[in-house]
Enzyme design. Structure first.
Site, PDB file in Angstrom:
ATOM      1  N   TYR A 130       0.832  -1.204   0.000  1.00 25.00           N
ATOM      2  CA  TYR A 130       0.000   0.000   0.000  1.00 25.00           C
ATOM      3  C   TYR A 130       0.869   1.258   0.000  1.00 25.00           C
ATOM      4  O   TYR A 130       0.677   2.162  -0.826  1.00 25.00           O
ATOM      5  CB  TYR A 130      -0.918  -0.010   1.219  1.00 25.00           C
ATOM      6  CG  TYR A 130      -1.640   1.281   1.457  1.00 25.00           C
ATOM      7  CD1 TYR A 130      -2.670   1.706   0.619  1.00 25.00           C
ATOM      8  CD2 TYR A 130      -1.305   2.100   2.538  1.00 25.00           C
ATOM      9  CE1 TYR A 130      -3.330   2.898   0.838  1.00 25.00           C
ATOM     10  CE2 TYR A 130      -1.961   3.292   2.772  1.00 25.00           C
ATOM     11  CZ  TYR A 130      -2.972   3.691   1.915  1.00 25.00           C
ATOM     12  OH  TYR A 130      -3.626   4.877   2.144  1.00 25.00           O
ATOM     13  N   TRP A 155      -4.276   7.820   9.507  1.00 24.04           N
ATOM     14  CA  TRP A 155      -5.248   7.209  10.401  1.00 24.04           C
ATOM     15  C   TRP A 155      -6.638   7.830  10.226  1.00 24.04           C
ATOM     16  O   TRP A 155      -7.274   8.257  11.195  1.00 24.04           O
ATOM     17  CB  TRP A 155      -4.783   7.338  11.853  1.00 24.04           C
ATOM     18  CG  TRP A 155      -3.507   6.620  12.176  1.00 24.04           C
ATOM     19  CD1 TRP A 155      -2.527   6.217  11.309  1.00 24.04           C
ATOM     20  CD2 TRP A 155      -3.059   6.238  13.493  1.00 24.04           C
ATOM     21  NE1 TRP A 155      -1.498   5.619  11.988  1.00 24.04           N
ATOM     22  CE2 TRP A 155      -1.791   5.617  13.327  1.00 24.04           C
ATOM     23  CE3 TRP A 155      -3.591   6.380  14.754  1.00 24.04           C
ATOM     24  CZ2 TRP A 155      -1.065   5.129  14.405  1.00 24.04           C
ATOM     25  CZ3 TRP A 155      -2.858   5.895  15.843  1.00 24.04           C
ATOM     26  CH2 TRP A 155      -1.608   5.270  15.662  1.00 24.04           C
TER      27      TRP A 155
END
Length: 302
Positions: A130, A155
């Protein structure tokens, strides 16, 4: 201003569609729209070029991404197509029509070996597929020469989709004990804050957005201020959660990353320094706890 927006079903895209309405005409594109001229599949480069040429926007904002961090380890080609190749194709098409571009990247481009917040000058060294594909997307955009902004964030959570906040609230209704990693440090960032900061920056353009970004564009870090671990994030969620009557949760336990192995390696420390963003655009981003308080104060969560 005509703004072409991808990923409107995602956490950031959904918020952007609403925050950008006061700035210009927002045209949402994607795989499942009914208008064939607005169909754009990031895994299919031809649809990217066709749609951008048809819409002829002044600004393209691309929050769409392949975000399944662990699944990317077994689907590297698809992750690269969406995260690495598509952003470059968007940039090329934008340059062709004289448009500017805004794109979003991730703290996972870093290896996590620092103990102070990463700046835009720090060398990326992603440790999973990723992160590698997101870095490839950054590099592809920068190489084209289009006026651009790339915002690295971290996040990301919201009241929609799949994210840590909603997972914790669900698990609290299903399990008596939840174990959460306490040795990965970062900054939980509300998707609405990302969208509002983006809109405020775009609104600063005195005229042509391409001219504005040609002068002040580039790579920026955009996250909430402050820091915590995933365990600290979970602890704050449960302390703010007022819907406790249907909980099964009795214990929240801190564990190490070694105790919770995942297919994709995560950086142990991925805090991002937002100072450049503040200096360039005058934005002081709120603390992650304050944002979480705003989210948890709503009546429609959970």
């Amino acid at each position: 201003m005509k703004i072409l927006l991808t990923g409107v079903t995602g956490q950031v895209g959904w918020e952007l569609q609403r925050t950008l309405m006061t700035i210009g005409e927002v045209i949402a594109v994607g795989r499942n729209v009914s208008n064939p001229n607005l169909q754009m599949d990031l895994a299919q480069v031809d649809t990217i070029r066709h749609t951008i040429r048809e819409v002829k926007p002044d600004l393209i904002i691309n929050p769409a991404a392949y975000t399944a961090v662990d699944k990317a380890e077994t689907e590297p080609e698809l992750a690269m197509a969406i995260n690495g190749i598509a952003p470059g194709a968007i940039a090329e098409a934008a340059k062709e029509i004289g448009a500017a571009m805004i794109h979003y990247s991730t703290d996972y481009v870093f290896d996590g070996n620092k103990n102070t917040a990463y700046t835009e000058q720090d060398e990326p060294n992603p440790q999973n597929i990723y992160g590698k594909t997101k870095l490839a997307g950054e590099q592809a955009i920068a190489s084209v020469g289009v006026p651009y902004l790339i915002f690295r964030t971290s996040w990301v959570y919201s009241l929609r989709g799949k994210n840590f906040l909603l997972t914790m609230l669900r698990l609290a209704q299903e399990r008596e004990e939840i174990k959460v990693v306490d040795d990965q440090i970062g900054a939980p960032t509300w998707s609405r804050m990302i969208a509002e900061a983006t809109a405020q920056i775009v609104a600063q353009a005195p005229g042509n957005i391409s001219d504005f970004l040609a002068d002040r564009g580039g790579l920026y870090h955009l996250t909430a201020s402050g820091q915590t671990s995933w365990y600290g994030f979970a602890k704050a969620i449960f302390e703010l959660d007022e819907k406790k009557s249907d909980r099964k949760l009795q214990n929240l336990t801190a564990i190490t990353s070694k105790e919770y192995p995942t297919p994709a390696s995560r950086p142990a420390y991925s805090l991002l320094n937002d100072q450049k963003l503040s200096q360039s655009f005058g934005l002081i981003l709120p603390d992650w706890v304050r944002n979480l308080e705003l989210v948890m104060g709503k009546n429609n969560y959970g």
